[in-house]
Write a protein that holds these residues in place. Structure first.
Motif, PDB file in Angstrom:
ATOM      1  N   ALA A 725       0.754  -1.255   0.037  1.00 27.88           N
ATOM      2  CA  ALA A 725       0.024  -0.033  -0.037  1.00 27.88           C
ATOM      3  C   ALA A 725       0.915   1.157   0.036  1.00 27.88           C
ATOM      4  N   GLU A 726       1.864   1.276   0.801  1.00 32.97           N
ATOM      5  CA  GLU A 726       2.879   2.386   0.873  1.00 32.97           C
ATOM      6  C   GLU A 726       3.417   2.757  -0.560  1.00 32.97           C
ATOM      7  N   LEU A 727       3.776   1.627  -1.270  1.00 38.55           N
ATOM      8  CA  LEU A 727       4.513   1.865  -2.526  1.00 38.55           C
ATOM      9  C   LEU A 727       3.393   2.199  -3.590  1.00 38.55           C
ATOM     10  N   ALA A 728       2.109   1.543  -3.593  1.00 35.65           N
ATOM     11  CA  ALA A 728       1.134   1.831  -4.460  1.00 35.65           C
ATOM     12  C   ALA A 728       0.786   3.484  -4.303  1.00 35.65           C
ATOM     13  N   LEU A 729       0.769   3.856  -3.209  1.00 36.50           N
ATOM     14  CA  LEU A 729       0.249   5.402  -2.527  1.00 36.50           C
ATOM     15  C   LEU A 729       1.452   6.344  -3.236  1.00 36.50           C
ATOM     16  N   ALA A 737      -3.628   1.076  -3.564  1.00 36.08           N
ATOM     17  CA  ALA A 737      -3.200   1.297  -2.142  1.00 36.08           C
ATOM     18  C   ALA A 737      -4.688   0.948  -1.166  1.00 36.08           C
ATOM     19  N   ARG A 738      -5.630   1.493  -1.619  1.00 37.19           N
ATOM     20  CA  ARG A 738      -6.723   1.094  -0.785  1.00 37.19           C
ATOM     21  C   ARG A 738      -7.089  -0.412  -0.598  1.00 37.19           C
ATOM     22  N   ARG A 739      -6.782  -1.071  -1.705  1.00 42.28           N
ATOM     23  CA  ARG A 739      -6.986  -2.463  -1.574  1.00 42.28           C
ATOM     24  C   ARG A 739      -5.913  -3.372  -0.610  1.00 42.28           C
ATOM     25  N   GLN A 740      -4.643  -2.635  -0.645  1.00 37.50           N
ATOM     26  CA  GLN A 740      -3.907  -3.156   0.258  1.00 37.50           C
ATOM     27  C   GLN A 740      -4.096  -2.985   1.705  1.00 37.50           C
ATOM     28  N   VAL A 741      -4.556  -1.815   1.803  1.00 34.76           N
ATOM     29  CA  VAL A 741      -5.012  -1.253   3.239  1.00 34.76           C
ATOM     30  C   VAL A 741      -5.862  -2.207   3.562  1.00 34.76           C
ATOM     31  N   ASP A 742      -7.038  -2.492   3.035  1.00 39.81           N
ATOM     32  CA  ASP A 742      -8.083  -3.466   3.389  1.00 39.81           C
ATOM     33  C   ASP A 742      -7.406  -4.880   3.796  1.00 39.81           C
ATOM     34  N   ARG A 743      -6.341  -5.158   2.934  1.00 36.18           N
ATOM     35  CA  ARG A 743      -5.807  -6.745   3.053  1.00 36.18           C
ATOM     36  C   ARG A 743      -4.981  -6.489   4.308  1.00 36.18           C
ATOM     37  N   ALA A 744      -4.389  -5.606   4.662  1.00 39.32           N
ATOM     38  CA  ALA A 744      -3.464  -5.428   5.870  1.00 39.32           C
ATOM     39  C   ALA A 744      -4.510  -5.429   6.986  1.00 39.32           C
ATOM     40  N   ARG A 745      -5.477  -4.675   7.027  1.00 39.54           N
ATOM     41  CA  ARG A 745      -6.288  -4.560   8.130  1.00 39.54           C
ATOM     42  C   ARG A 745      -7.046  -6.146   8.512  1.00 39.54           C
ATOM     43  N   ALA A 746      -7.477  -6.718   7.308  1.00 35.18           N
ATOM     44  CA  ALA A 746      -7.722  -8.284   7.223  1.00 35.18           C
ATOM     45  C   ALA A 746      -6.854  -9.184   7.856  1.00 35.18           C
ATOM     46  N   GLY A 747      -5.576  -8.900   7.685  1.00 32.57           N
ATOM     47  CA  GLY A 747      -4.567  -9.689   8.087  1.00 32.57           C
ATOM     48  C   GLY A 747      -4.187  -9.438   9.784  1.00 32.57           C
ATOM     49  N   ARG A 763      -2.673   5.679   8.621  1.00 38.23           N
ATOM     50  CA  ARG A 763      -2.028   6.942   8.183  1.00 38.23           C
ATOM     51  C   ARG A 763      -2.223   6.533   6.447  1.00 38.23           C
ATOM     52  N   LEU A 764      -2.031   5.353   6.000  1.00 33.98           N
ATOM     53  CA  LEU A 764      -2.192   5.270   4.589  1.00 33.98           C
ATOM     54  C   LEU A 764      -3.641   5.403   4.148  1.00 33.98           C
ATOM     55  N   ALA A 765      -4.871   4.898   4.892  1.00 37.30           N
ATOM     56  CA  ALA A 765      -6.044   5.087   4.589  1.00 37.30           C
ATOM     57  C   ALA A 765      -6.461   6.501   4.500  1.00 37.30           C
ATOM     58  N   MET A 766      -5.730   7.446   5.421  1.00 37.85           N
ATOM     59  CA  MET A 766      -6.016   8.813   5.682  1.00 37.85           C
ATOM     60  C   MET A 766      -5.525   9.581   4.429  1.00 37.85           C
ATOM     61  N   THR A 767      -4.458   9.186   4.036  1.00 45.07           N
ATOM     62  CA  THR A 767      -3.684   9.827   2.854  1.00 45.07           C
ATOM     63  C   THR A 767      -4.592   9.373   1.515  1.00 45.07           C
ATOM     64  N   VAL A 768      -4.987   8.084   1.323  1.00 46.44           N
ATOM     65  CA  VAL A 768      -5.774   7.859   0.079  1.00 46.44           C
ATOM     66  C   VAL A 768      -7.224   8.735   0.156  1.00 46.44           C
ATOM     67  N   ALA A 769      -7.887   8.781   1.143  1.00 42.68           N
ATOM     68  CA  ALA A 769      -9.137   9.568   1.465  1.00 42.68           C
ATOM     69  C   ALA A 769      -8.567  11.100   0.913  1.00 42.68           C
ATOM     70  N   GLY A 770      -7.583  11.514   1.569  1.00 42.57           N
ATOM     71  CA  GLY A 770      -7.196  13.114   1.320  1.00 42.57           C
ATOM     72  C   GLY A 770      -6.811  13.277   0.067  1.00 42.57           C
ATOM     73  N   ARG A 771      -6.069  12.450  -0.692  1.00 39.98           N
ATOM     74  CA  ARG A 771      -5.754  12.500  -2.323  1.00 39.98           C
ATOM     75  C   ARG A 771      -7.222  12.477  -2.979  1.00 39.98           C
ATOM     76  N   ARG A 772      -8.246  11.949  -2.455  1.00 40.94           N
ATOM     77  CA  ARG A 772      -9.544  11.700  -3.379  1.00 40.94           C
ATOM     78  C   ARG A 772     -10.548  12.855  -2.903  1.00 40.94           C
ATOM     79  N   GLY A 773     -10.011  13.697  -1.993  1.00 39.12           N
ATOM     80  CA  GLY A 773     -10.797  14.900  -1.638  1.00 39.12           C
ATOM     81  C   GLY A 773     -11.679  14.630  -0.623  1.00 39.12           C
ATOM     82  N   ASP A 774     -11.628  13.322   0.116  1.00 37.62           N
ATOM     83  CA  ASP A 774     -12.801  13.130   1.150  1.00 37.62           C
ATOM     84  C   ASP A 774     -12.078  13.391   2.410  1.00 37.62           C
ATOM     85  N   ILE A 775     -12.294  14.775   2.854  1.00 39.58           N
ATOM     86  CA  ILE A 775     -11.549  15.252   3.897  1.00 39.58           C
ATOM     87  C   ILE A 775     -12.376  14.790   5.254  1.00 39.58           C
ATOM     88  N   ALA A 776     -13.656  14.096   5.065  1.00 36.67           N
ATOM     89  CA  ALA A 776     -14.431  13.733   6.100  1.00 36.67           C
ATOM     90  C   ALA A 776     -13.819  12.258   6.557  1.00 36.67           C
TER      91      ALA A 776
END
Length: 1017
Positions: A725-729, A737-747, A763-776
């Motif tokens: 996820a870090e590298l993909a982001l 990145a989002r898919r790998q974050v979900d896999r990490a949390r499942a693991g 941190r990674l999920a926050m950054t993905v959301a921020g890049r997509r403009g989803d501040i909430a």
């Protein structure tokens, strides 16, 4: 041997054979170009020759080639004359009747000797050099048919070919000069004994330069796994792959048969039909030779000649004669060193062994064991103990078998063969109840695990401690059943079978319920604590607490020290800080008090890790390096595995990434040599993190690709997913990145919350959301992870998270929906930052970046803060963070109307780094900032002027730039149309083009990108 049998389960996926298929495809291409080609395909029965040729035939048919096949028939020593050519030409006549008739015109009667349908054979008296003419006419016939189209002629099972077929084939290989013709012949290499009639022909053909010779090898384990995946339409578990690979030796046919046998519930994995098939060749041998083969089958895969002579009970000349026949029939083969014999295939040996009568097998194994006891030199010294144990076990002599099996388990441990050790200990457990009491009473705990109290009770009531390498110097008291269970627990854990380890630990605790042995019970509870963590059944805290209660109030012992050591390790993983460090100090003190050297080293390793995390870097690392040296010198397997994992991780934590990679490389080599696959996986995961820090992203990607997304424990998979996820982001693939974050949390799950497992994915999920403009969504992630606070020792994960949270707030500054709540988030970030220690340069650099991002979020460009941040990262091996700092410093200088030459230099360096890393989003951010400043990246000397539109570096037209400005302001397409005096449809087209050029999914993400890059002020 395999001719009459059809596989019942064939993989729909063609596995491996890339090199061989490439050779065949090249031959097909050359033939299609008008150059006749000849190929010999050899390999043992069942290895996949037919499947390979079928795959080529499919490829040929896709190119509109004509494929015809003829098979040789096994009838006595010689097959039917010209049988495969007759079959192939008959098929060719059905496919191309007119063309074949035209090609045979005038020679039908002569060619009818091969294809009777063409006419009436001429009387022999009328023939002049008839055979040679027949061969020439056949060659010309094939050339004419293949003049305008590609023809593939396949001759199968050449080992059964009659002499006429062999001679005709040899003639064709030499005589074909034109036509689009490819001739392929297959044969079984294992059937070609020394006097086989095909052997001289093969030797002769190998000298032809125009001939390609393709030899098929058996599958590797990875290829067997892919074959089983195709057969079963699902990924097989590792144990099944190992079992089938070991028994099939990579033979594709045997893989299919064994898979089918297991699916049908055959416990041995060998059905009667498969066993009968394997025994065909053996049963053709004379009775004396069969007897020698049966003796050899019980000797193992390889049997030394002196040992075979001692056991067979034959005169040496008679034995040699029997062996010669067995070798000639390709049942046995001489070993490479010439000192013994082995079976051509392990399944053949199994079939012969399974065919023995029960009494016959016991008698043979007893004779082998007696021969080895009488003369140990008959086998290599490093194999004698294990083989002796196997023979006594198979001889059903319990009194002899149990001591021999236990000695073999000791040898396996000393060789770090943990899976073999587990198998032997399980066998000892099986033998235990049936072994005479007087034999069991004579057993001593000659091998001991870690600090398990297996050496009896001393006069003062305390238990003897463990030697650092796990072996006591002076064993006391007999070996007990509970001691054997302890050995199994450790062997199962080290071999990776944690389910078995946990099951045996639970069984041992049930046995101990009525014995009142607190120390042994505490030891088993410690094992349960570790195992439930590894298996994601919990955090192990409850089990550890039980062990602490059991040892409270007892005299000091090695188990006390171990309890404190495990408590320290648990604290280091879950709640790093003063309490964990105090537990490590107590563990070291207790271990020294009772002389438990192994536990002392374990505790010192944890203490070094905690001291380094607390800021005492040099002191902590020195202790960890010293523990590594001691562990290697003592051969302490599990401790070496821990050092291999913990040392690179700690080095990375304090910013010594280059040193961390070197330590990881050494750790991978050590864990691999010791058979510690689980620890090797963790070490590779830590190495991936350091490679990212160093900017060696391509190496990191290669390492992650080699590991794959499956395998090992869920936590290891989660860690690798975090790194992916870090590298993909960083490279701009938000979906991955989002898919790998979900896999990490499942693991990681929720049963064992450790800072590294919940802070990094957040941190990674926050950054993905921020890049997509989803501040909430970004704020929700931050609030969730920060709710519990960040304790001491968490700074390596918490500081980058706080930086990311502040950067997201800064990037969204100016957006109406982001204004509410910003102050509260920034206040929370500041409160957490005050509690973060910054005693190490890398932590100080992140703290400076955090302060600068907070200032940016408040509208202060803070060029001095960004300058300090840049200088801090310049001293570290963190190229990605350094490039980000340079970009932000350049932006701050622009807003402060500073020297444009300095801005251009900063942006140029940042862009060069981002481009080299493949950090696409960072490179685009730098390019847009340069465009905004009218700076051309890469221009030497003073800053050059760029086009007016800051969006041109992303390919936006001036009109699209204007549209994006209004999108960023939150206007709809209709409002945009009104503002720019264009139609709503045109506005919609512009918006679609903008989304595509920015590589974003929607308007919100496009607006976020524009604000983050400062396109509009």
């Amino acid at each position: 041997m395999l001719g009459p049998v059809e596989s019942r389960s064939v993989s729909p996926v063609f596995v491996g054979r890339a090199r061989e298929m490439a050779a065949l495809r090249q031959a097909l291409a050359d033939a299609a170009a008008g150059e006749p080609q000849a190929v010999l395909v050899g390999g043992e029965a069942g290895v996949g020759k037919t499947r390979l040729v079928e795959e080529l035939a499919d490829a040929a048919c896709e190119r509109d080639a004509i494929v015809v096949t003829g098979g040789c028939v096994e009838i006595g020593a010689e097959g039917l004359p010209f049988a495969p050519f007759s079959t192939a030409l008959r098929s060719l006549r059905r496919r191309l009747p007119d063309e074949l008739a035209a090609a045979a015109d005038g020679q039908e009667n002569e060619l009818s000797r091969i294809l009777p349908e063409l006419g009436t054979p001429l009387p022999d008296a009328l023939e002049q050099d008839g055979t040679a003419r027949l061969f020439e006419l056949t060659a010309r016939l094939l050339e004419r048919v293949a003049a305008d189209r590609t023809v593939v002629l396949v001759i199968e099972d050449l080992h059964w070919a009659d002499a006429s077929t062999r001679h005709l084939l040899a003639y064709l290989f030499r005589a074909l000069r034109r036509g689009r013709l490819l001739v392929i012949a297959t044969y079984r290499s294992d059937d070609i004994h020394r006097r086989h009639p095909l052997r001289p022909l093969l030797a002769e053909l190998d000298r032809l330069r125009s001939l390609r010779h393709v030899d098929l090898e058996r599958f590797t384990r990875a290829e067997v796994r892919r074959q089983l995946t195709g057969i079963r339409a699902a990924e097989p578990d590792a144990a099944l792959v190992d079992r089938i690979f070991r028994r099939s030796d990579g033979n594709a046919f045997f893989v299919e048969e064994l898979s089918c046998s297991y699916d049908e519930g055959c416990a041995s994995g060998m059905t009667d039909s498969l066993r009968d098939l394997l025994l065909v060749r053996v049963e053709r041998l004379p009775e004396d030779t069969q007897r020698v083969v049966r003796v050899a089958a019980e000797g193992g895969t390889t049997v030394e000649y002196p040992l075979l002579l001692a056991v067979a009970g034959l005169a040496e000349d008679d034995l040699i004669a029997a062996l010669r026949l067995a070798v000639g029939a390709n049942v046995l083969l001489p070993t490479a060193d010439g000192d013994g014999y082995r079976f051509r295939h392990s399944l053949v040996r199994e079939a012969v062994s399974d065919d023995l009568l029960p009494g016959e097998r016991s008698r043979l194994n007893r004779r082998y064991a007696q021969a080895l006891e009488a003369d140990p030199s008959l086998v290599r010294a490093d194999e004698r103990t294990t083989r002796l144990a196997s023979h006594w076990y198979s001889a059903h002599d319990r009194a002899k078998a149990l001591p021999a099996v236990l000695l073999a388990a000791v040898e396996a441990r000393r060789r770090s063969a943990h899976a073999e050790r587990l198998r032997l200990l399980e066998r000892a457990l099986e033998l235990w109840d049936e072994t005479p009491d007087e034999v069991r009473a004579g057993l001593r705990p000659i091998d001991r695990v870690d600090v398990y109290p297996a050496c009896g009770t001393a006069a003062d009531g305390s238990h003897a401690d463990g030697h650092p390498d796990g072996h006591p110097d002076t064993p006391a008291g007999p070996l007990r059943h509970i001691d054997l269970l302890a050995e199994i627990v450790v062997a199962a854990r080290l071999s990776g079978d944690r389910e078995r380890a946990l099951a045996v630990a639970k069984k041992a605790l049930r046995v101990l319920e009525d014995e009142g042995d607190a120390l042994r019970s505490a030891w088993f509870w410690l094992q349960r604590s570790n195992l439930v963590q590894d298996l994601d059944r919990g955090d192990g805290r409850h089990e550890l607490g039980v062990a602490q209660e059991l040892t409270r109030g007892l005299p000091p012992s090695a188990v006390h020290a171990e309890v404190h050591s495990r408590s320290a390790t648990w604290g280091a993983l879950h709640r790093p800080g003063p309490e964990a460090l105090a537990a490590a100090d107590r563990a070291v003190e207790y271990a020294r008090l009772v002389g438990a050297g192994y536990t002392e080293l374990q505790a010192r390793l944890t203490r070094g890790w905690l001291v380094a995390d607390a800021g005492g870097v040099e002191e902590g690392l020195a202790e960890m390096y010293e523990v590594r040296e001691r562990a290697e010198a003592l051969g302490a397997t599990e401790l070496t595995g821990r050092v291999a994992t913990n040392l690179p991780s700690t080095l990375e934590s304090v910013g010594r990434s280059q040193e961390a990679v070197a330590a990881a490389e050494a750790g991978i080599e050590a864990t691999r040599s010791l058979g510690l696959a689980h620890q090797e996986a963790w070490t590779r995961a830590n190495m991936a993190r350091s490679l990212f820090s160093l900017g060696r992203w391509d190496e990191m990607a290669a390492l992650l690709d080699a590991v794959g997304e499956d395998g090992d424990t869920a936590k290891v998979r989660g860690t690798f997913a975090t790194h992916r996820a870090e590298l993909a982001l960083a490279r701009g693939d938000l979906d991955e990145a989002r898919r790998q974050v979900d896999r990490a949390r499942a693991g990681f799950g929720t049963h064992d919350p450790q800072p590294q497992h919940f802070i990094q994915p957040a941190r990674l999920a926050m950054t993905v959301a921020g890049r997509r403009g989803d501040i909430a969504a970004a704020r929700a992630e931050f609030e969730r992870v920060a709710a519990g606070g960040f304790g001491l020792g968490m700074q390596r994960y918490a500081l980058p998270l706080l930086v990311a949270a502040a950067a997201i707030e800064a990037d969204h500054r100016g957006r109406p929906e982001a204004e509410d709540g910003r102050a509260a988030v920034l206040e929370a970030i500041g409160a957490h930052a005050k509690r973060m220690p910054t005693a190490v340069p890398v932590w100080e650099a992140y703290a400076l970046m955090l302060e600068a991002e907070r200032a940016r979020a408040c509208g202060d460009p803070a060029p001095r803060l960004w300058a300090r941040t840049t200088h801090a990262f310049t001293e570290l091996s963190r190229p990605y963070e350094l490039a980000r700092a340079r970009m932000r410093w350049a932006g701050a200088l622009l807003e402060s109307h500073a020297d444009r030459e300095e801005v251009a230099a900063l942006l140029g360096e940042a862009h060069t780094t981002a481009t080299a890393l493949g950090a696409r989003p960072l490179a685009e951010d730098v390019a847009l900032l340069a465009s905004r400043a009218r700076i051309t990246l890469g221009a030497p000397g003073a800053a050059a002027h760029a086009p007016d539109s800051p969006g041109l570096s992303l390919g936006l037209t001036p009109r699209e730039h204007d549209v994006l400005r209004l999108v960023a302001d939150g206007l709809s397409n209709r409002r945009i149309a009104e503002e720019l005096y264009i139609s709503p449809k045109t506005a919609s087209v512009h918006v679609s083009n903008i989304l595509a050029k920015l590589g974003v999914a929607g308007r919100t993400e496009a607006a976020a990108t524009a604000h983050r890059l400062g396109l509009f002020t």
